[in-house]
Design a protein around this motif. Structure first.
Motif, mmCIF file in Angstrom:
data_model
loop_
_atom_site.group_PDB
_atom_site.id
_atom_site.type_symbol
_atom_site.label_atom_id
_atom_site.label_comp_id
_atom_site.label_asym_id
_atom_site.label_seq_id
_atom_site.Cartn_x
_atom_site.Cartn_y
_atom_site.Cartn_z
ATOM 1 N N THR A 1 1.695 22.381 -6.973
ATOM 2 C CA THR A 1 1.410 22.441 -4.695
ATOM 3 C C THR A 1 0.511 21.328 -4.599
ATOM 4 O OG1 THR A 1 -1.634 23.196 -4.444
ATOM 5 C CG2 THR A 1 1.042 25.078 -4.683
ATOM 6 N N ILE A 2 0.469 19.973 -5.793
ATOM 7 C CA ILE A 2 -0.907 18.750 -5.247
ATOM 8 C C ILE A 2 0.929 18.464 -4.708
ATOM 9 C CG2 ILE A 2 -1.652 16.966 -6.190
ATOM 10 C CD1 ILE A 2 -3.094 19.623 -8.350
ATOM 11 N N LEU B 1 -3.408 6.832 -3.294
ATOM 12 C CA LEU B 1 -3.931 7.047 -4.441
ATOM 13 C C LEU B 1 -4.341 8.339 -5.000
ATOM 14 C CD1 LEU B 1 -5.173 3.959 -5.031
ATOM 15 C CD2 LEU B 1 -3.115 4.117 -6.348
ATOM 16 N N GLU B 2 -4.416 9.249 -3.266
ATOM 17 C CA GLU B 2 -5.122 10.697 -3.418
ATOM 18 C C GLU B 2 -4.940 11.767 -3.270
ATOM 19 O OE1 GLU B 2 -7.585 12.512 -3.241
ATOM 20 O OE2 GLU B 2 -8.263 11.397 -1.582
ATOM 21 N N ASP B 3 -4.384 12.954 -3.763
ATOM 22 C CA ASP B 3 -3.547 14.020 -4.120
ATOM 23 C C ASP B 3 -3.307 15.122 -2.949
ATOM 24 O OD1 ASP B 3 -3.173 13.288 -7.342
ATOM 25 O OD2 ASP B 3 -4.763 13.985 -7.767
ATOM 26 N N TYR B 4 -2.519 15.323 -2.035
ATOM 27 C CA TYR B 4 -2.431 16.414 -1.579
ATOM 28 C C TYR B 4 -2.602 17.505 -1.129
ATOM 29 C CZ TYR B 4 -4.097 11.474 1.097
ATOM 30 O OH TYR B 4 -4.072 10.814 1.189
ATOM 31 N N GLU B 5 -2.545 18.369 -0.535
ATOM 32 C CA GLU B 5 -2.190 20.161 0.433
ATOM 33 C C GLU B 5 -1.264 20.132 1.308
ATOM 34 O OE1 GLU B 5 -3.488 23.073 -3.044
ATOM 35 O OE2 GLU B 5 -4.495 23.359 -1.835
ATOM 36 N N ILE B 6 -0.125 20.548 1.251
ATOM 37 C CA ILE B 6 0.557 20.521 2.725
ATOM 38 C C ILE B 6 -0.276 22.447 2.880
ATOM 39 C CG2 ILE B 6 2.239 20.764 4.447
ATOM 40 C CD1 ILE B 6 3.199 18.723 2.787
ATOM 41 N N ALA B 7 -0.054 22.531 4.094
ATOM 42 C CA ALA B 7 -0.973 23.841 4.492
ATOM 43 C C ALA B 7 -0.351 24.427 6.187
ATOM 44 C CB ALA B 7 -1.601 24.852 4.702
ATOM 45 N N LEU B 8 0.967 26.258 6.121
ATOM 46 C CA LEU B 8 1.460 26.265 7.619
ATOM 47 C C LEU B 8 -0.066 26.767 7.632
ATOM 48 C CD1 LEU B 8 2.698 27.547 9.026
ATOM 49 C CD2 LEU B 8 3.733 29.119 8.225
ATOM 50 N N GLU C 1 -1.508 21.936 7.994
ATOM 51 C CA GLU C 1 -2.791 20.937 7.699
ATOM 52 C C GLU C 1 -2.188 20.114 6.597
ATOM 53 O OE1 GLU C 1 -6.247 22.966 7.939
ATOM 54 O OE2 GLU C 1 -6.095 23.848 9.548
ATOM 55 N N ILE C 2 -2.659 18.832 6.324
ATOM 56 C CA ILE C 2 -2.425 18.166 5.494
ATOM 57 C C ILE C 2 -4.035 17.559 4.755
ATOM 58 C CG2 ILE C 2 -1.480 16.253 4.423
ATOM 59 C CD1 ILE C 2 0.636 15.853 6.217
ATOM 60 N N SER C 3 -4.576 18.618 3.489
ATOM 61 C CA SER C 3 -6.189 18.326 3.501
ATOM 62 C C SER C 3 -6.143 17.422 1.628
ATOM 63 C CB SER C 3 -6.470 19.957 2.717
ATOM 64 O OG SER C 3 -6.630 19.762 4.589
ATOM 65 N N THR C 4 -6.954 16.978 1.551
ATOM 66 C CA THR C 4 -6.897 16.320 0.052
ATOM 67 C C THR C 4 -7.121 17.654 -0.801
ATOM 68 O OG1 THR C 4 -9.566 16.580 0.094
ATOM 69 C CG2 THR C 4 -7.649 14.188 0.556
ATOM 70 N N ILE C 5 -7.254 17.446 -2.160
ATOM 71 C CA ILE C 5 -7.444 18.971 -3.540
ATOM 72 C C ILE C 5 -8.620 18.979 -2.705
ATOM 73 C CG2 ILE C 5 -5.143 18.231 -4.888
ATOM 74 C CD1 ILE C 5 -7.126 16.795 -6.942
ATOM 75 N N ASN C 6 -9.780 18.281 -2.488
ATOM 76 C CA ASN C 6 -10.655 19.170 -2.531
ATOM 77 C C ASN C 6 -11.915 19.784 -1.286
ATOM 78 O OD1 ASN C 6 -11.687 17.578 -4.640
ATOM 79 N ND2 ASN C 6 -12.528 15.563 -3.363
ATOM 80 N N LYS C 7 -10.689 20.135 -0.245
ATOM 81 C CA LYS C 7 -10.431 20.645 0.559
ATOM 82 C C LYS C 7 -10.766 19.884 1.998
ATOM 83 C CE LYS C 7 -8.703 24.009 -1.121
ATOM 84 N NZ LYS C 7 -7.396 24.055 -1.537
#
Length: 149
Positions: A102-103, A67-74, A132-138
């Motif tokens: 990006t979501i 149910l959560e939204d994520y972003e993946i960052a290099l 890093e995988i983070s929620t959209i709330n960082k």
């Protein structure tokens, strides 16, 4: 008696060591496929470094909140730069889906499998990198072991 004394000395030297364990930075070379684990989380990052095509970064993980939204960052050099996975035209999503640029959303089982092809030039000058995988709330939820090219 000598064996007992030798064993005790070895155990004392190991137990009294002041060395700390440091994260080893994984070196990725041209025309190599390298798998990198996440720290204490299931899944992996697979990096395919092909000098003629670029660097394909494949991220697979599970146990995310569906149910959560994520972003993946290099992330470069401990957050001094980086690239967020996206937009959709730059991604190949095999499990999960994308909203906006990006979501990313995992499937109903909390799994996400996505890859992004990157030009080799974006890795120039970085001493170390991590996924890093983070929620959209960082809020960071998953981090890979460090690597470099």
């Amino acid at each position: 008696m000598r064996l007992l004394l030798a064993t005790i000395l070895i155990l004392l030297s190991i137990g009294c060591s002041n060395e700390t364990i440091t994260e080893e930075i994984i070196l990725i070379e041209p025309d190599q496929i390298q798998e990198i684990s996440f720290i204490n989380k299931p899944g992996r990052v697979t990096i395919v470094f092909n000098e003629s095509r670029g660097v394909d970064i494949i991220v697979w993980t599970k146990d995310l909140d569906p149910l959560e939204d994520y972003e993946i960052a290099l992330v470069y050099n401990d957050k001094n730069g980086g690239v967020i996975f996206g937009p959709e035209a730059n991604l190949e999503i095999k499990i999960g889906n994308i909203e906006g640029e990006t979501i990313l959303h995992p499937n109903h089982n909390g799994e996400l499998y996505v890859s992004m092809l990157n030009p080799e030039r974006i890795f120039t000058g970085a001493e170390q990198m991590k996924i890093e995988i983070s929620t959209i709330n960082k809020q960071k939820v998953i981090e890979s072991y460090p690597f470099r090219f």
